[in-house]
Design a protein around this motif. Structure first.
Motif, mmCIF file in Angstrom:
data_model
loop_
_atom_site.group_PDB
_atom_site.id
_atom_site.type_symbol
_atom_site.label_atom_id
_atom_site.label_comp_id
_atom_site.label_asym_id
_atom_site.label_seq_id
_atom_site.Cartn_x
_atom_site.Cartn_y
_atom_site.Cartn_z
ATOM 1 N N LEU A 1 0.818 -1.212 0.000
ATOM 2 C CA LEU A 1 0.000 0.000 0.000
ATOM 3 C C LEU A 1 0.854 1.265 0.000
ATOM 4 O O LEU A 1 0.443 2.289 -0.563
ATOM 5 C CB LEU A 1 -0.934 -0.011 1.210
ATOM 6 C CG LEU A 1 -2.111 0.964 1.173
ATOM 7 C CD1 LEU A 1 -3.005 0.692 -0.026
ATOM 8 C CD2 LEU A 1 -2.922 0.867 2.463
ATOM 9 N N ASP A 2 2.033 1.227 0.593
ATOM 10 C CA ASP A 2 2.892 2.416 0.609
ATOM 11 C C ASP A 2 3.250 2.844 -0.812
ATOM 12 O O ASP A 2 3.210 4.040 -1.136
ATOM 13 C CB ASP A 2 4.169 2.142 1.405
ATOM 14 C CG ASP A 2 3.922 2.047 2.904
ATOM 15 O OD1 ASP A 2 2.852 2.506 3.357
ATOM 16 O OD2 ASP A 2 4.783 1.502 3.616
ATOM 17 N N ARG A 3 3.618 1.876 -1.652
ATOM 18 C CA ARG A 3 3.949 2.200 -3.040
ATOM 19 C C ARG A 3 2.731 2.746 -3.770
ATOM 20 O O ARG A 3 2.819 3.713 -4.532
ATOM 21 C CB ARG A 3 4.467 0.944 -3.757
ATOM 22 C CG ARG A 3 4.761 1.160 -5.244
ATOM 23 C CD ARG A 3 4.720 -0.147 -6.012
ATOM 24 N NE ARG A 3 3.495 -0.888 -5.786
ATOM 25 C CZ ARG A 3 2.337 -0.608 -6.388
ATOM 26 N NH1 ARG A 3 2.235 0.402 -7.222
ATOM 27 N NH2 ARG A 3 1.265 -1.333 -6.132
ATOM 28 N N PHE A 4 1.575 2.135 -3.534
ATOM 29 C CA PHE A 4 0.317 2.551 -4.149
ATOM 30 C C PHE A 4 -0.017 3.999 -3.772
ATOM 31 O O PHE A 4 -0.323 4.829 -4.637
ATOM 32 C CB PHE A 4 -0.775 1.592 -3.672
ATOM 33 C CG PHE A 4 -2.169 1.893 -4.144
ATOM 34 C CD1 PHE A 4 -2.601 1.483 -5.398
ATOM 35 C CD2 PHE A 4 -3.073 2.542 -3.313
ATOM 36 C CE1 PHE A 4 -3.906 1.723 -5.824
ATOM 37 C CE2 PHE A 4 -4.375 2.787 -3.724
ATOM 38 C CZ PHE A 4 -4.787 2.383 -4.987
ATOM 39 N N VAL A 5 0.056 4.312 -2.489
ATOM 40 C CA VAL A 5 -0.266 5.663 -2.009
ATOM 41 C C VAL A 5 0.718 6.681 -2.568
ATOM 42 O O VAL A 5 0.330 7.771 -3.016
ATOM 43 C CB VAL A 5 -0.276 5.688 -0.465
ATOM 44 C CG1 VAL A 5 -0.282 7.122 0.061
ATOM 45 C CG2 VAL A 5 -1.481 4.922 0.068
ATOM 46 N N GLU A 6 1.991 6.346 -2.565
ATOM 47 C CA GLU A 6 3.005 7.260 -3.101
ATOM 48 C C GLU A 6 2.761 7.541 -4.584
ATOM 49 O O GLU A 6 2.860 8.694 -5.038
ATOM 50 C CB GLU A 6 4.396 6.660 -2.896
ATOM 51 C CG GLU A 6 5.530 7.541 -3.399
ATOM 52 C CD GLU A 6 6.895 6.905 -3.207
ATOM 53 O OE1 GLU A 6 7.885 7.464 -3.724
ATOM 54 O OE2 GLU A 6 6.980 5.851 -2.546
ATOM 55 N N SER A 7 2.432 6.502 -5.341
ATOM 56 C CA SER A 7 2.179 6.673 -6.776
ATOM 57 C C SER A 7 0.953 7.539 -7.022
ATOM 58 O O SER A 7 0.949 8.403 -7.913
ATOM 59 C CB SER A 7 1.995 5.304 -7.440
ATOM 60 O OG SER A 7 3.164 4.525 -7.346
ATOM 61 N N TRP A 8 -0.101 7.321 -6.236
ATOM 62 C CA TRP A 8 -1.312 8.119 -6.413
ATOM 63 C C TRP A 8 -1.078 9.577 -6.030
ATOM 64 O O TRP A 8 -1.546 10.493 -6.726
ATOM 65 C CB TRP A 8 -2.462 7.525 -5.601
ATOM 66 C CG TRP A 8 -3.302 6.590 -6.411
ATOM 67 C CD1 TRP A 8 -3.359 5.233 -6.319
ATOM 68 C CD2 TRP A 8 -4.199 6.957 -7.464
ATOM 69 N NE1 TRP A 8 -4.238 4.725 -7.248
ATOM 70 C CE2 TRP A 8 -4.771 5.761 -7.962
ATOM 71 C CE3 TRP A 8 -4.576 8.163 -8.037
ATOM 72 C CZ2 TRP A 8 -5.701 5.745 -9.010
ATOM 73 C CZ3 TRP A 8 -5.499 8.157 -9.078
ATOM 74 C CH2 TRP A 8 -6.048 6.961 -9.554
ATOM 75 N N ASN A 9 -0.371 9.818 -4.952
ATOM 76 C CA ASN A 9 -0.120 11.206 -4.560
ATOM 77 C C ASN A 9 0.693 11.941 -5.621
ATOM 78 O O ASN A 9 0.423 13.103 -5.937
ATOM 79 C CB ASN A 9 0.597 11.255 -3.209
ATOM 80 C CG ASN A 9 -0.379 11.248 -2.048
ATOM 81 O OD1 ASN A 9 -1.482 11.778 -2.152
ATOM 82 N ND2 ASN A 9 0.012 10.641 -0.940
ATOM 83 N N LYS A 10 1.659 11.258 -6.182
ATOM 84 C CA LYS A 10 2.448 11.866 -7.255
ATOM 85 C C LYS A 10 1.564 12.181 -8.453
ATOM 86 O O LYS A 10 1.656 13.261 -9.049
ATOM 87 C CB LYS A 10 3.580 10.924 -7.657
ATOM 88 C CG LYS A 10 4.485 11.483 -8.744
ATOM 89 C CD LYS A 10 5.620 10.516 -9.060
ATOM 90 C CE LYS A 10 6.515 11.074 -10.161
ATOM 91 N NZ LYS A 10 7.622 10.132 -10.485
ATOM 92 N N GLN A 11 0.678 11.251 -8.789
ATOM 93 C CA GLN A 11 -0.204 11.463 -9.939
ATOM 94 C C GLN A 11 -1.199 12.592 -9.687
ATOM 95 O O GLN A 11 -1.441 13.430 -10.568
ATOM 96 C CB GLN A 11 -0.959 10.173 -10.267
ATOM 97 C CG GLN A 11 -1.931 10.303 -11.430
ATOM 98 C CD GLN A 11 -2.290 8.963 -12.023
ATOM 99 O OE1 GLN A 11 -1.593 8.466 -12.885
ATOM 100 N NE2 GLN A 11 -3.378 8.374 -11.554
ATOM 101 N N PHE A 12 -1.786 12.631 -8.497
ATOM 102 C CA PHE A 12 -2.738 13.696 -8.185
ATOM 103 C C PHE A 12 -2.110 15.072 -8.394
ATOM 104 O O PHE A 12 -2.715 15.970 -8.990
ATOM 105 C CB PHE A 12 -3.224 13.570 -6.740
ATOM 106 C CG PHE A 12 -4.271 12.508 -6.522
ATOM 107 C CD1 PHE A 12 -5.233 12.242 -7.480
ATOM 108 C CD2 PHE A 12 -4.300 11.789 -5.335
ATOM 109 C CE1 PHE A 12 -6.205 11.271 -7.274
ATOM 110 C CE2 PHE A 12 -5.272 10.819 -5.117
ATOM 111 C CZ PHE A 12 -6.224 10.561 -6.087
ATOM 112 N N PHE A 13 -0.897 15.250 -7.910
ATOM 113 C CA PHE A 13 -0.281 16.575 -7.999
ATOM 114 C C PHE A 13 0.245 16.864 -9.399
ATOM 115 O O PHE A 13 0.317 18.025 -9.806
ATOM 116 C CB PHE A 13 0.806 16.720 -6.936
ATOM 117 C CG PHE A 13 0.243 17.006 -5.574
ATOM 118 C CD1 PHE A 13 -0.113 18.292 -5.212
ATOM 119 C CD2 PHE A 13 0.009 15.977 -4.676
ATOM 120 C CE1 PHE A 13 -0.671 18.560 -3.971
ATOM 121 C CE2 PHE A 13 -0.543 16.231 -3.433
ATOM 122 C CZ PHE A 13 -0.887 17.527 -3.074
ATOM 123 N N ASN A 14 0.582 15.831 -10.153
ATOM 124 C CA ASN A 14 0.963 16.053 -11.546
ATOM 125 C C ASN A 14 -0.223 16.526 -12.375
ATOM 126 O O ASN A 14 -0.078 17.345 -13.287
ATOM 127 C CB ASN A 14 1.540 14.770 -12.149
ATOM 128 C CG ASN A 14 2.951 14.495 -11.673
ATOM 129 O OD1 ASN A 14 3.619 15.378 -11.146
ATOM 130 N ND2 ASN A 14 3.411 13.264 -11.847
#
Length: 334
Positions: free
Chosen positions: A320-333
């Motif tokens: 889940l840590d990788r999943f959350v990190e990827s989503w947060n990066k995508q949201f801000f992009n």
């Protein structure tokens, strides 16, 4: 555009201009798979879910504190983006809201083109709808929709809450093949109901030891809670998946996190997760799948080895840590 909508649009634009990575976002969305959205809520943002089509079913997971179901768009909230899961009728609603509020649309696609209908026309219709960013649950999924990685196209693979699924009591595993599918007999085309029946010898003298969970009237009931489902995984030696046209069943990854030995069809994204003979056994015919099940039922040490490796795969690669990190990066992009 009404004066209220115009004011809200201006406020949202001003808010986005001052956002920094790590700030909480206000995200307008639509309900999809409950456990997937529970993972999304771990990003810490505020999700406002329009009651349009599907609504949250608490049988499959509790609603997180930062997820709010709404009937109308609240004018007092300055939204940062629209997250629309899959390209269905809700994407047109998202487009209408976008025109009012001037906020970007992120379309996240979980499904594959429906092989029961003309695939090329589905792909053409999908790509004819312009959004600000397209994301998918896997590279395979992305490519099946005719997309390639770019600044406006990405994929984020599933993340499993290993703190939950790998936790809990340990049990002596029953020598049984567990499967978890909702509405299975009516979804043979994607979930492989007939293949499963043929594999296990359902209702025949040669039936394998089986356990079935999921909302399928006349066949099975869902587990009473996520804790109960976790217990059933942990009590079962083998997880049998016969999906035919599903990118990757979430239940398969949950079972892996619980240490089940996996026997699965070899299609879609599954071979990207399961390496045959290393963390599971793969096959596409009833004879191959049954042979794998019988082998593991008769060789518990090998089932344990494959189950341990499956659990390690989820912990190391699909956490889940990788999943959350990827989503947060995508949201801000976006």
């Amino acid at each position: 555009m009404s004066s209220t909508a115009s004011q809200q649009s201006v406020r949202s634009m001003m808010r986005r201009s001052t956002l920094n990575e790590g700030d909480e976002l206000n995200i307008l969305t639509f309900c999809t798979h409950e456990r997937y959205e529970q993972g999304l809520c771990k990003t810490g943002h505020n999700f406002y879910s329009m009651n349009h089509g599907k609504t949250w079913n608490t049988d499959y997971g509790l609603i997180p504190a930062n997820y709010q179901e709404i009937d109308i768009v609240p004018w007092h909230v300055n939204f940062d983006l629209i997250l629309c899961h899959t390209s269905c009728e809700r994407i047109m609603t998202a487009k209408q809201i976008q025109q009012l509020f001037n906020i970007p649309i992120l379309r996240h696609t979980h499904v594959l083109p429906d092989i029961r209908f003309d695939v090329s026309s589905q792909i053409a219709s999908f790509n004819a709808i312009e959004v600000d960013h397209d994301s998918f649950i896997s590279r395979y999924n992305m490519e099946e929709w005719g997309k390639n990685l770019s600044s406006t196209t990405s994929f984020i693979e599933h993340g499993i809450d290993t703190d939950f699924w790998s936790d809990g009591d340990s049990y002596d595993r029953e020598n049984v093949c567990i499967s978890v599918v909702n509405d299975w007999p009516n979804r043979d085309w994607c979930c492989g109901w007939n293949l499963w029946q043929q594999t296990v010898g359902f209702n025949s003298p040669d039936q394998l030891p089986i356990k079935v969970l999921g909302s399928s009237p006349g066949l099975s009931e869902p587990a009473s809670s996520l804790e109960a489902l976790r217990e059933e995984y942990k009590k079962s030696s083998i997880f049998l998946n016969t999906s035919i046209h599903s990118p990757v069943p979430t239940v398969l990854m949950e079972a892996m996190a619980c240490g089940c030995a996996i026997v699965s069809t070899n299609n879609c994204m599954i071979p990207e997760i399961i390496q045959d003979g290393e963390n599971g056994l793969l096959g596409n015919t009833k004879d191959e799948l049954r042979s794998h099940c019988e082998y593991l039922l008769n060789n518990p040490d090998e089932a344990r080895r494959l189950g341990d490796n499956a659990k390690a795969t989820i912990i190391n690669e699909f956490n889940l840590d990788r999943f959350v990190e990827s989503w947060n990066k995508q949201f801000f992009n976006v």
